[in-house]
Design a protein around this motif. Structure first.
Motif, PDB file in Angstrom:
ATOM      1  N   ILE A  66      53.554  19.719  96.706  1.00 55.21           N
ATOM      2  CA  ILE A  66      53.061  18.633  95.963  1.00 55.21           C
ATOM      3  C   ILE A  66      51.488  18.020  96.174  1.00 55.21           C
ATOM      4  O   ILE A  66      50.729  18.739  97.215  1.00 55.21           O
ATOM      5  N   PHE A  67      50.792  18.518  95.147  1.00 58.61           N
ATOM      6  CA  PHE A  67      49.711  18.616  94.958  1.00 58.61           C
ATOM      7  C   PHE A  67      48.872  16.651  94.681  1.00 58.61           C
ATOM      8  O   PHE A  67      48.880  16.515  95.337  1.00 58.61           O
ATOM      9  N   SER A  68      49.839  16.295  94.106  1.00 58.40           N
ATOM     10  CA  SER A  68      49.973  14.949  93.342  1.00 58.40           C
ATOM     11  C   SER A  68      51.084  13.812  92.686  1.00 58.40           C
ATOM     12  O   SER A  68      52.377  15.083  92.134  1.00 58.40           O
ATOM     13  N   ILE A  69      51.260  13.132  92.979  1.00 61.84           N
ATOM     14  CA  ILE A  69      52.667  12.044  92.171  1.00 61.84           C
ATOM     15  C   ILE A  69      51.794  10.994  91.491  1.00 61.84           C
ATOM     16  O   ILE A  69      50.945  10.052  92.629  1.00 61.84           O
ATOM     17  N   SER A  70      52.186  11.007  90.134  1.00 60.51           N
ATOM     18  CA  SER A  70      51.433   9.260  89.586  1.00 60.51           C
ATOM     19  C   SER A  70      52.567   8.734  89.818  1.00 60.51           C
ATOM     20  O   SER A  70      53.149   7.421  90.776  1.00 60.51           O
ATOM     21  N   ASP A  71      53.682   8.732  88.878  1.00 60.62           N
ATOM     22  CA  ASP A  71      54.661   7.206  88.406  1.00 60.62           C
ATOM     23  C   ASP A  71      55.457   7.265  89.017  1.00 60.62           C
ATOM     24  O   ASP A  71      56.007   8.786  89.965  1.00 60.62           O
ATOM     25  N   MET A  72      55.995   6.492  90.388  1.00 60.67           N
ATOM     26  CA  MET A  72      57.790   6.845  90.296  1.00 60.67           C
ATOM     27  C   MET A  72      58.648   5.619  90.384  1.00 60.67           C
ATOM     28  O   MET A  72      57.424   4.923  89.639  1.00 60.67           O
ATOM     29  N   GLY A  73      59.571   6.013  90.484  1.00 61.16           N
ATOM     30  CA  GLY A  73      60.276   4.755  89.885  1.00 61.16           C
ATOM     31  C   GLY A  73      62.002   5.013  91.209  1.00 61.16           C
ATOM     32  O   GLY A  73      62.610   5.807  90.907  1.00 61.16           O
ATOM     33  N   CYS A 129      65.936   7.780  92.825  1.00 60.35           N
ATOM     34  CA  CYS A 129      64.654   7.990  91.939  1.00 60.35           C
ATOM     35  C   CYS A 129      63.952   9.161  91.506  1.00 60.35           C
ATOM     36  O   CYS A 129      64.686  10.114  91.660  1.00 60.35           O
ATOM     37  N   ASN A 130      62.701   8.882  91.183  1.00 63.64           N
ATOM     38  CA  ASN A 130      62.438   9.703  89.984  1.00 63.64           C
ATOM     39  C   ASN A 130      60.608   9.769  90.955  1.00 63.64           C
ATOM     40  O   ASN A 130      60.189   8.655  90.945  1.00 63.64           O
ATOM     41  N   ALA A 131      60.163  10.705  90.135  1.00 60.46           N
ATOM     42  CA  ALA A 131      58.438  11.251  90.992  1.00 60.46           C
ATOM     43  C   ALA A 131      57.815  12.521  89.313  1.00 60.46           C
ATOM     44  O   ALA A 131      58.906  13.414  89.720  1.00 60.46           O
ATOM     45  N   ARG A 132      56.944  11.473  89.228  1.00 58.70           N
ATOM     46  CA  ARG A 132      56.753  12.629  87.719  1.00 58.70           C
ATOM     47  C   ARG A 132      55.081  13.079  89.289  1.00 58.70           C
ATOM     48  O   ARG A 132      54.159  12.073  89.636  1.00 58.70           O
ATOM     49  N   ASN A 136      51.501   6.305  99.364  1.00 58.01           N
ATOM     50  CA  ASN A 136      51.713   7.040  99.020  1.00 58.01           C
ATOM     51  C   ASN A 136      51.341   8.375 100.374  1.00 58.01           C
ATOM     52  O   ASN A 136      51.030   9.723  99.648  1.00 58.01           O
ATOM     53  N   ALA A 137      50.831   7.969 101.634  1.00 57.23           N
ATOM     54  CA  ALA A 137      50.674   8.855 102.537  1.00 57.23           C
ATOM     55  C   ALA A 137      51.684   9.892 102.907  1.00 57.23           C
ATOM     56  O   ALA A 137      51.863  10.792 103.525  1.00 57.23           O
ATOM     57  N   LYS A 138      53.142   8.919 102.392  1.00 57.22           N
ATOM     58  CA  LYS A 138      54.098   9.722 103.110  1.00 57.22           C
ATOM     59  C   LYS A 138      54.818  10.453 102.041  1.00 57.22           C
ATOM     60  O   LYS A 138      56.353  11.048 101.885  1.00 57.22           O
ATOM     61  N   ASN A 139      54.137  10.253 100.665  1.00 57.34           N
ATOM     62  CA  ASN A 139      55.029  11.003  99.445  1.00 57.34           C
ATOM     63  C   ASN A 139      56.291   9.879  99.136  1.00 57.34           C
ATOM     64  O   ASN A 139      57.471  10.574  99.223  1.00 57.34           O
ATOM     65  N   SER A 140      56.299   8.868  99.582  1.00 61.73           N
ATOM     66  CA  SER A 140      57.443   8.010  99.624  1.00 61.73           C
ATOM     67  C   SER A 140      57.864   7.090  98.609  1.00 61.73           C
ATOM     68  O   SER A 140      56.959   6.070  98.268  1.00 61.73           O
ATOM     69  N   GLU A 141      58.957   6.756  98.203  1.00 58.44           N
ATOM     70  CA  GLU A 141      59.203   4.584  97.667  1.00 58.44           C
ATOM     71  C   GLU A 141      60.312   5.196  98.164  1.00 58.44           C
ATOM     72  O   GLU A 141      61.124   5.198  98.781  1.00 58.44           O
ATOM     73  N   ALA A 195      59.405  11.907  99.345  1.00 60.44           N
ATOM     74  CA  ALA A 195      59.294  14.083  98.380  1.00 60.44           C
ATOM     75  C   ALA A 195      58.995  14.700  99.018  1.00 60.44           C
ATOM     76  O   ALA A 195      58.056  14.607  99.892  1.00 60.44           O
ATOM     77  N   SER A 196      59.236  15.576  99.165  1.00 62.03           N
ATOM     78  CA  SER A 196      58.823  16.654  99.513  1.00 62.03           C
ATOM     79  C   SER A 196      58.505  17.973  98.680  1.00 62.03           C
ATOM     80  O   SER A 196      59.108  18.427  98.155  1.00 62.03           O
ATOM     81  N   GLY A 197      57.623  18.929  99.810  1.00 65.98           N
ATOM     82  CA  GLY A 197      57.627  20.484  98.565  1.00 65.98           C
ATOM     83  C   GLY A 197      56.407  20.460  98.382  1.00 65.98           C
ATOM     84  O   GLY A 197      55.279  20.469  98.983  1.00 65.98           O
TER      85      GLY A 197
END
Length: 120
Positions: A27-34, A94-97, A72-77, A23-25
């Motif tokens: 981003i302040f926070s990411i909770s769930d990913m899937g 992929c999905n991210a909230r 989480n440090a890389k905003n990746s799943e 994920a990029s852009g």
């Protein structure tokens, strides 16, 4: 927020693949990913989800074969897939909230999808 998935491809039944999504852009926070998938002629379905704390949930059809993880440090799943079957053939999304800076609420974001084809 943009999501970029990679790692799809052609694999024989019983083989393994590892999908990645970054994920990029703004981003302040990411909770769930899937991860979700849509097979030929089928509706999109949930494959696996992971919370920011690392709690996971899997579709019954992939339990014991797929493992979801995140950095989480890389905003990746990631989705480690093993014991692949022809019925796993699908486009994987992929999905991210996520919450953007200067926003008061979270939104769901989706990647464009990566094709996984499992041959018998």
């Amino acid at each position: 927020v943009q999501l970029q998935a990679s790692g799809g491809g052609l694999v024989q039944a019983g083989g393994s693949l590892r999908l990645s999504c970054a994920a990029s852009g703004n981003i302040f926070s990411i909770s769930d990913m899937g991860w979700y998938r849509q097979g030929p002629g089928k509706e999109r379905e949930l494959v696996a989800t992971i919370t920011i704390g690392g709690s996971t949930n899997y579709a019954d059809s992939v339990k014991g074969r797929f493992t979801i993880s995140r950095d989480n440090a890389k905003n990746s799943e990631y989705l480690q897939m093993s014991g692949l079957k022809p019925e796993d053939t699908a486009v994987y999304y992929c999905n991210a909230r996520s919450r953007e800076y200067y926003s008061d609420y979270e939104e769901d974001y989706w990647g464009k999808g990566t094709l996984v084809t499992v041959s018998s």
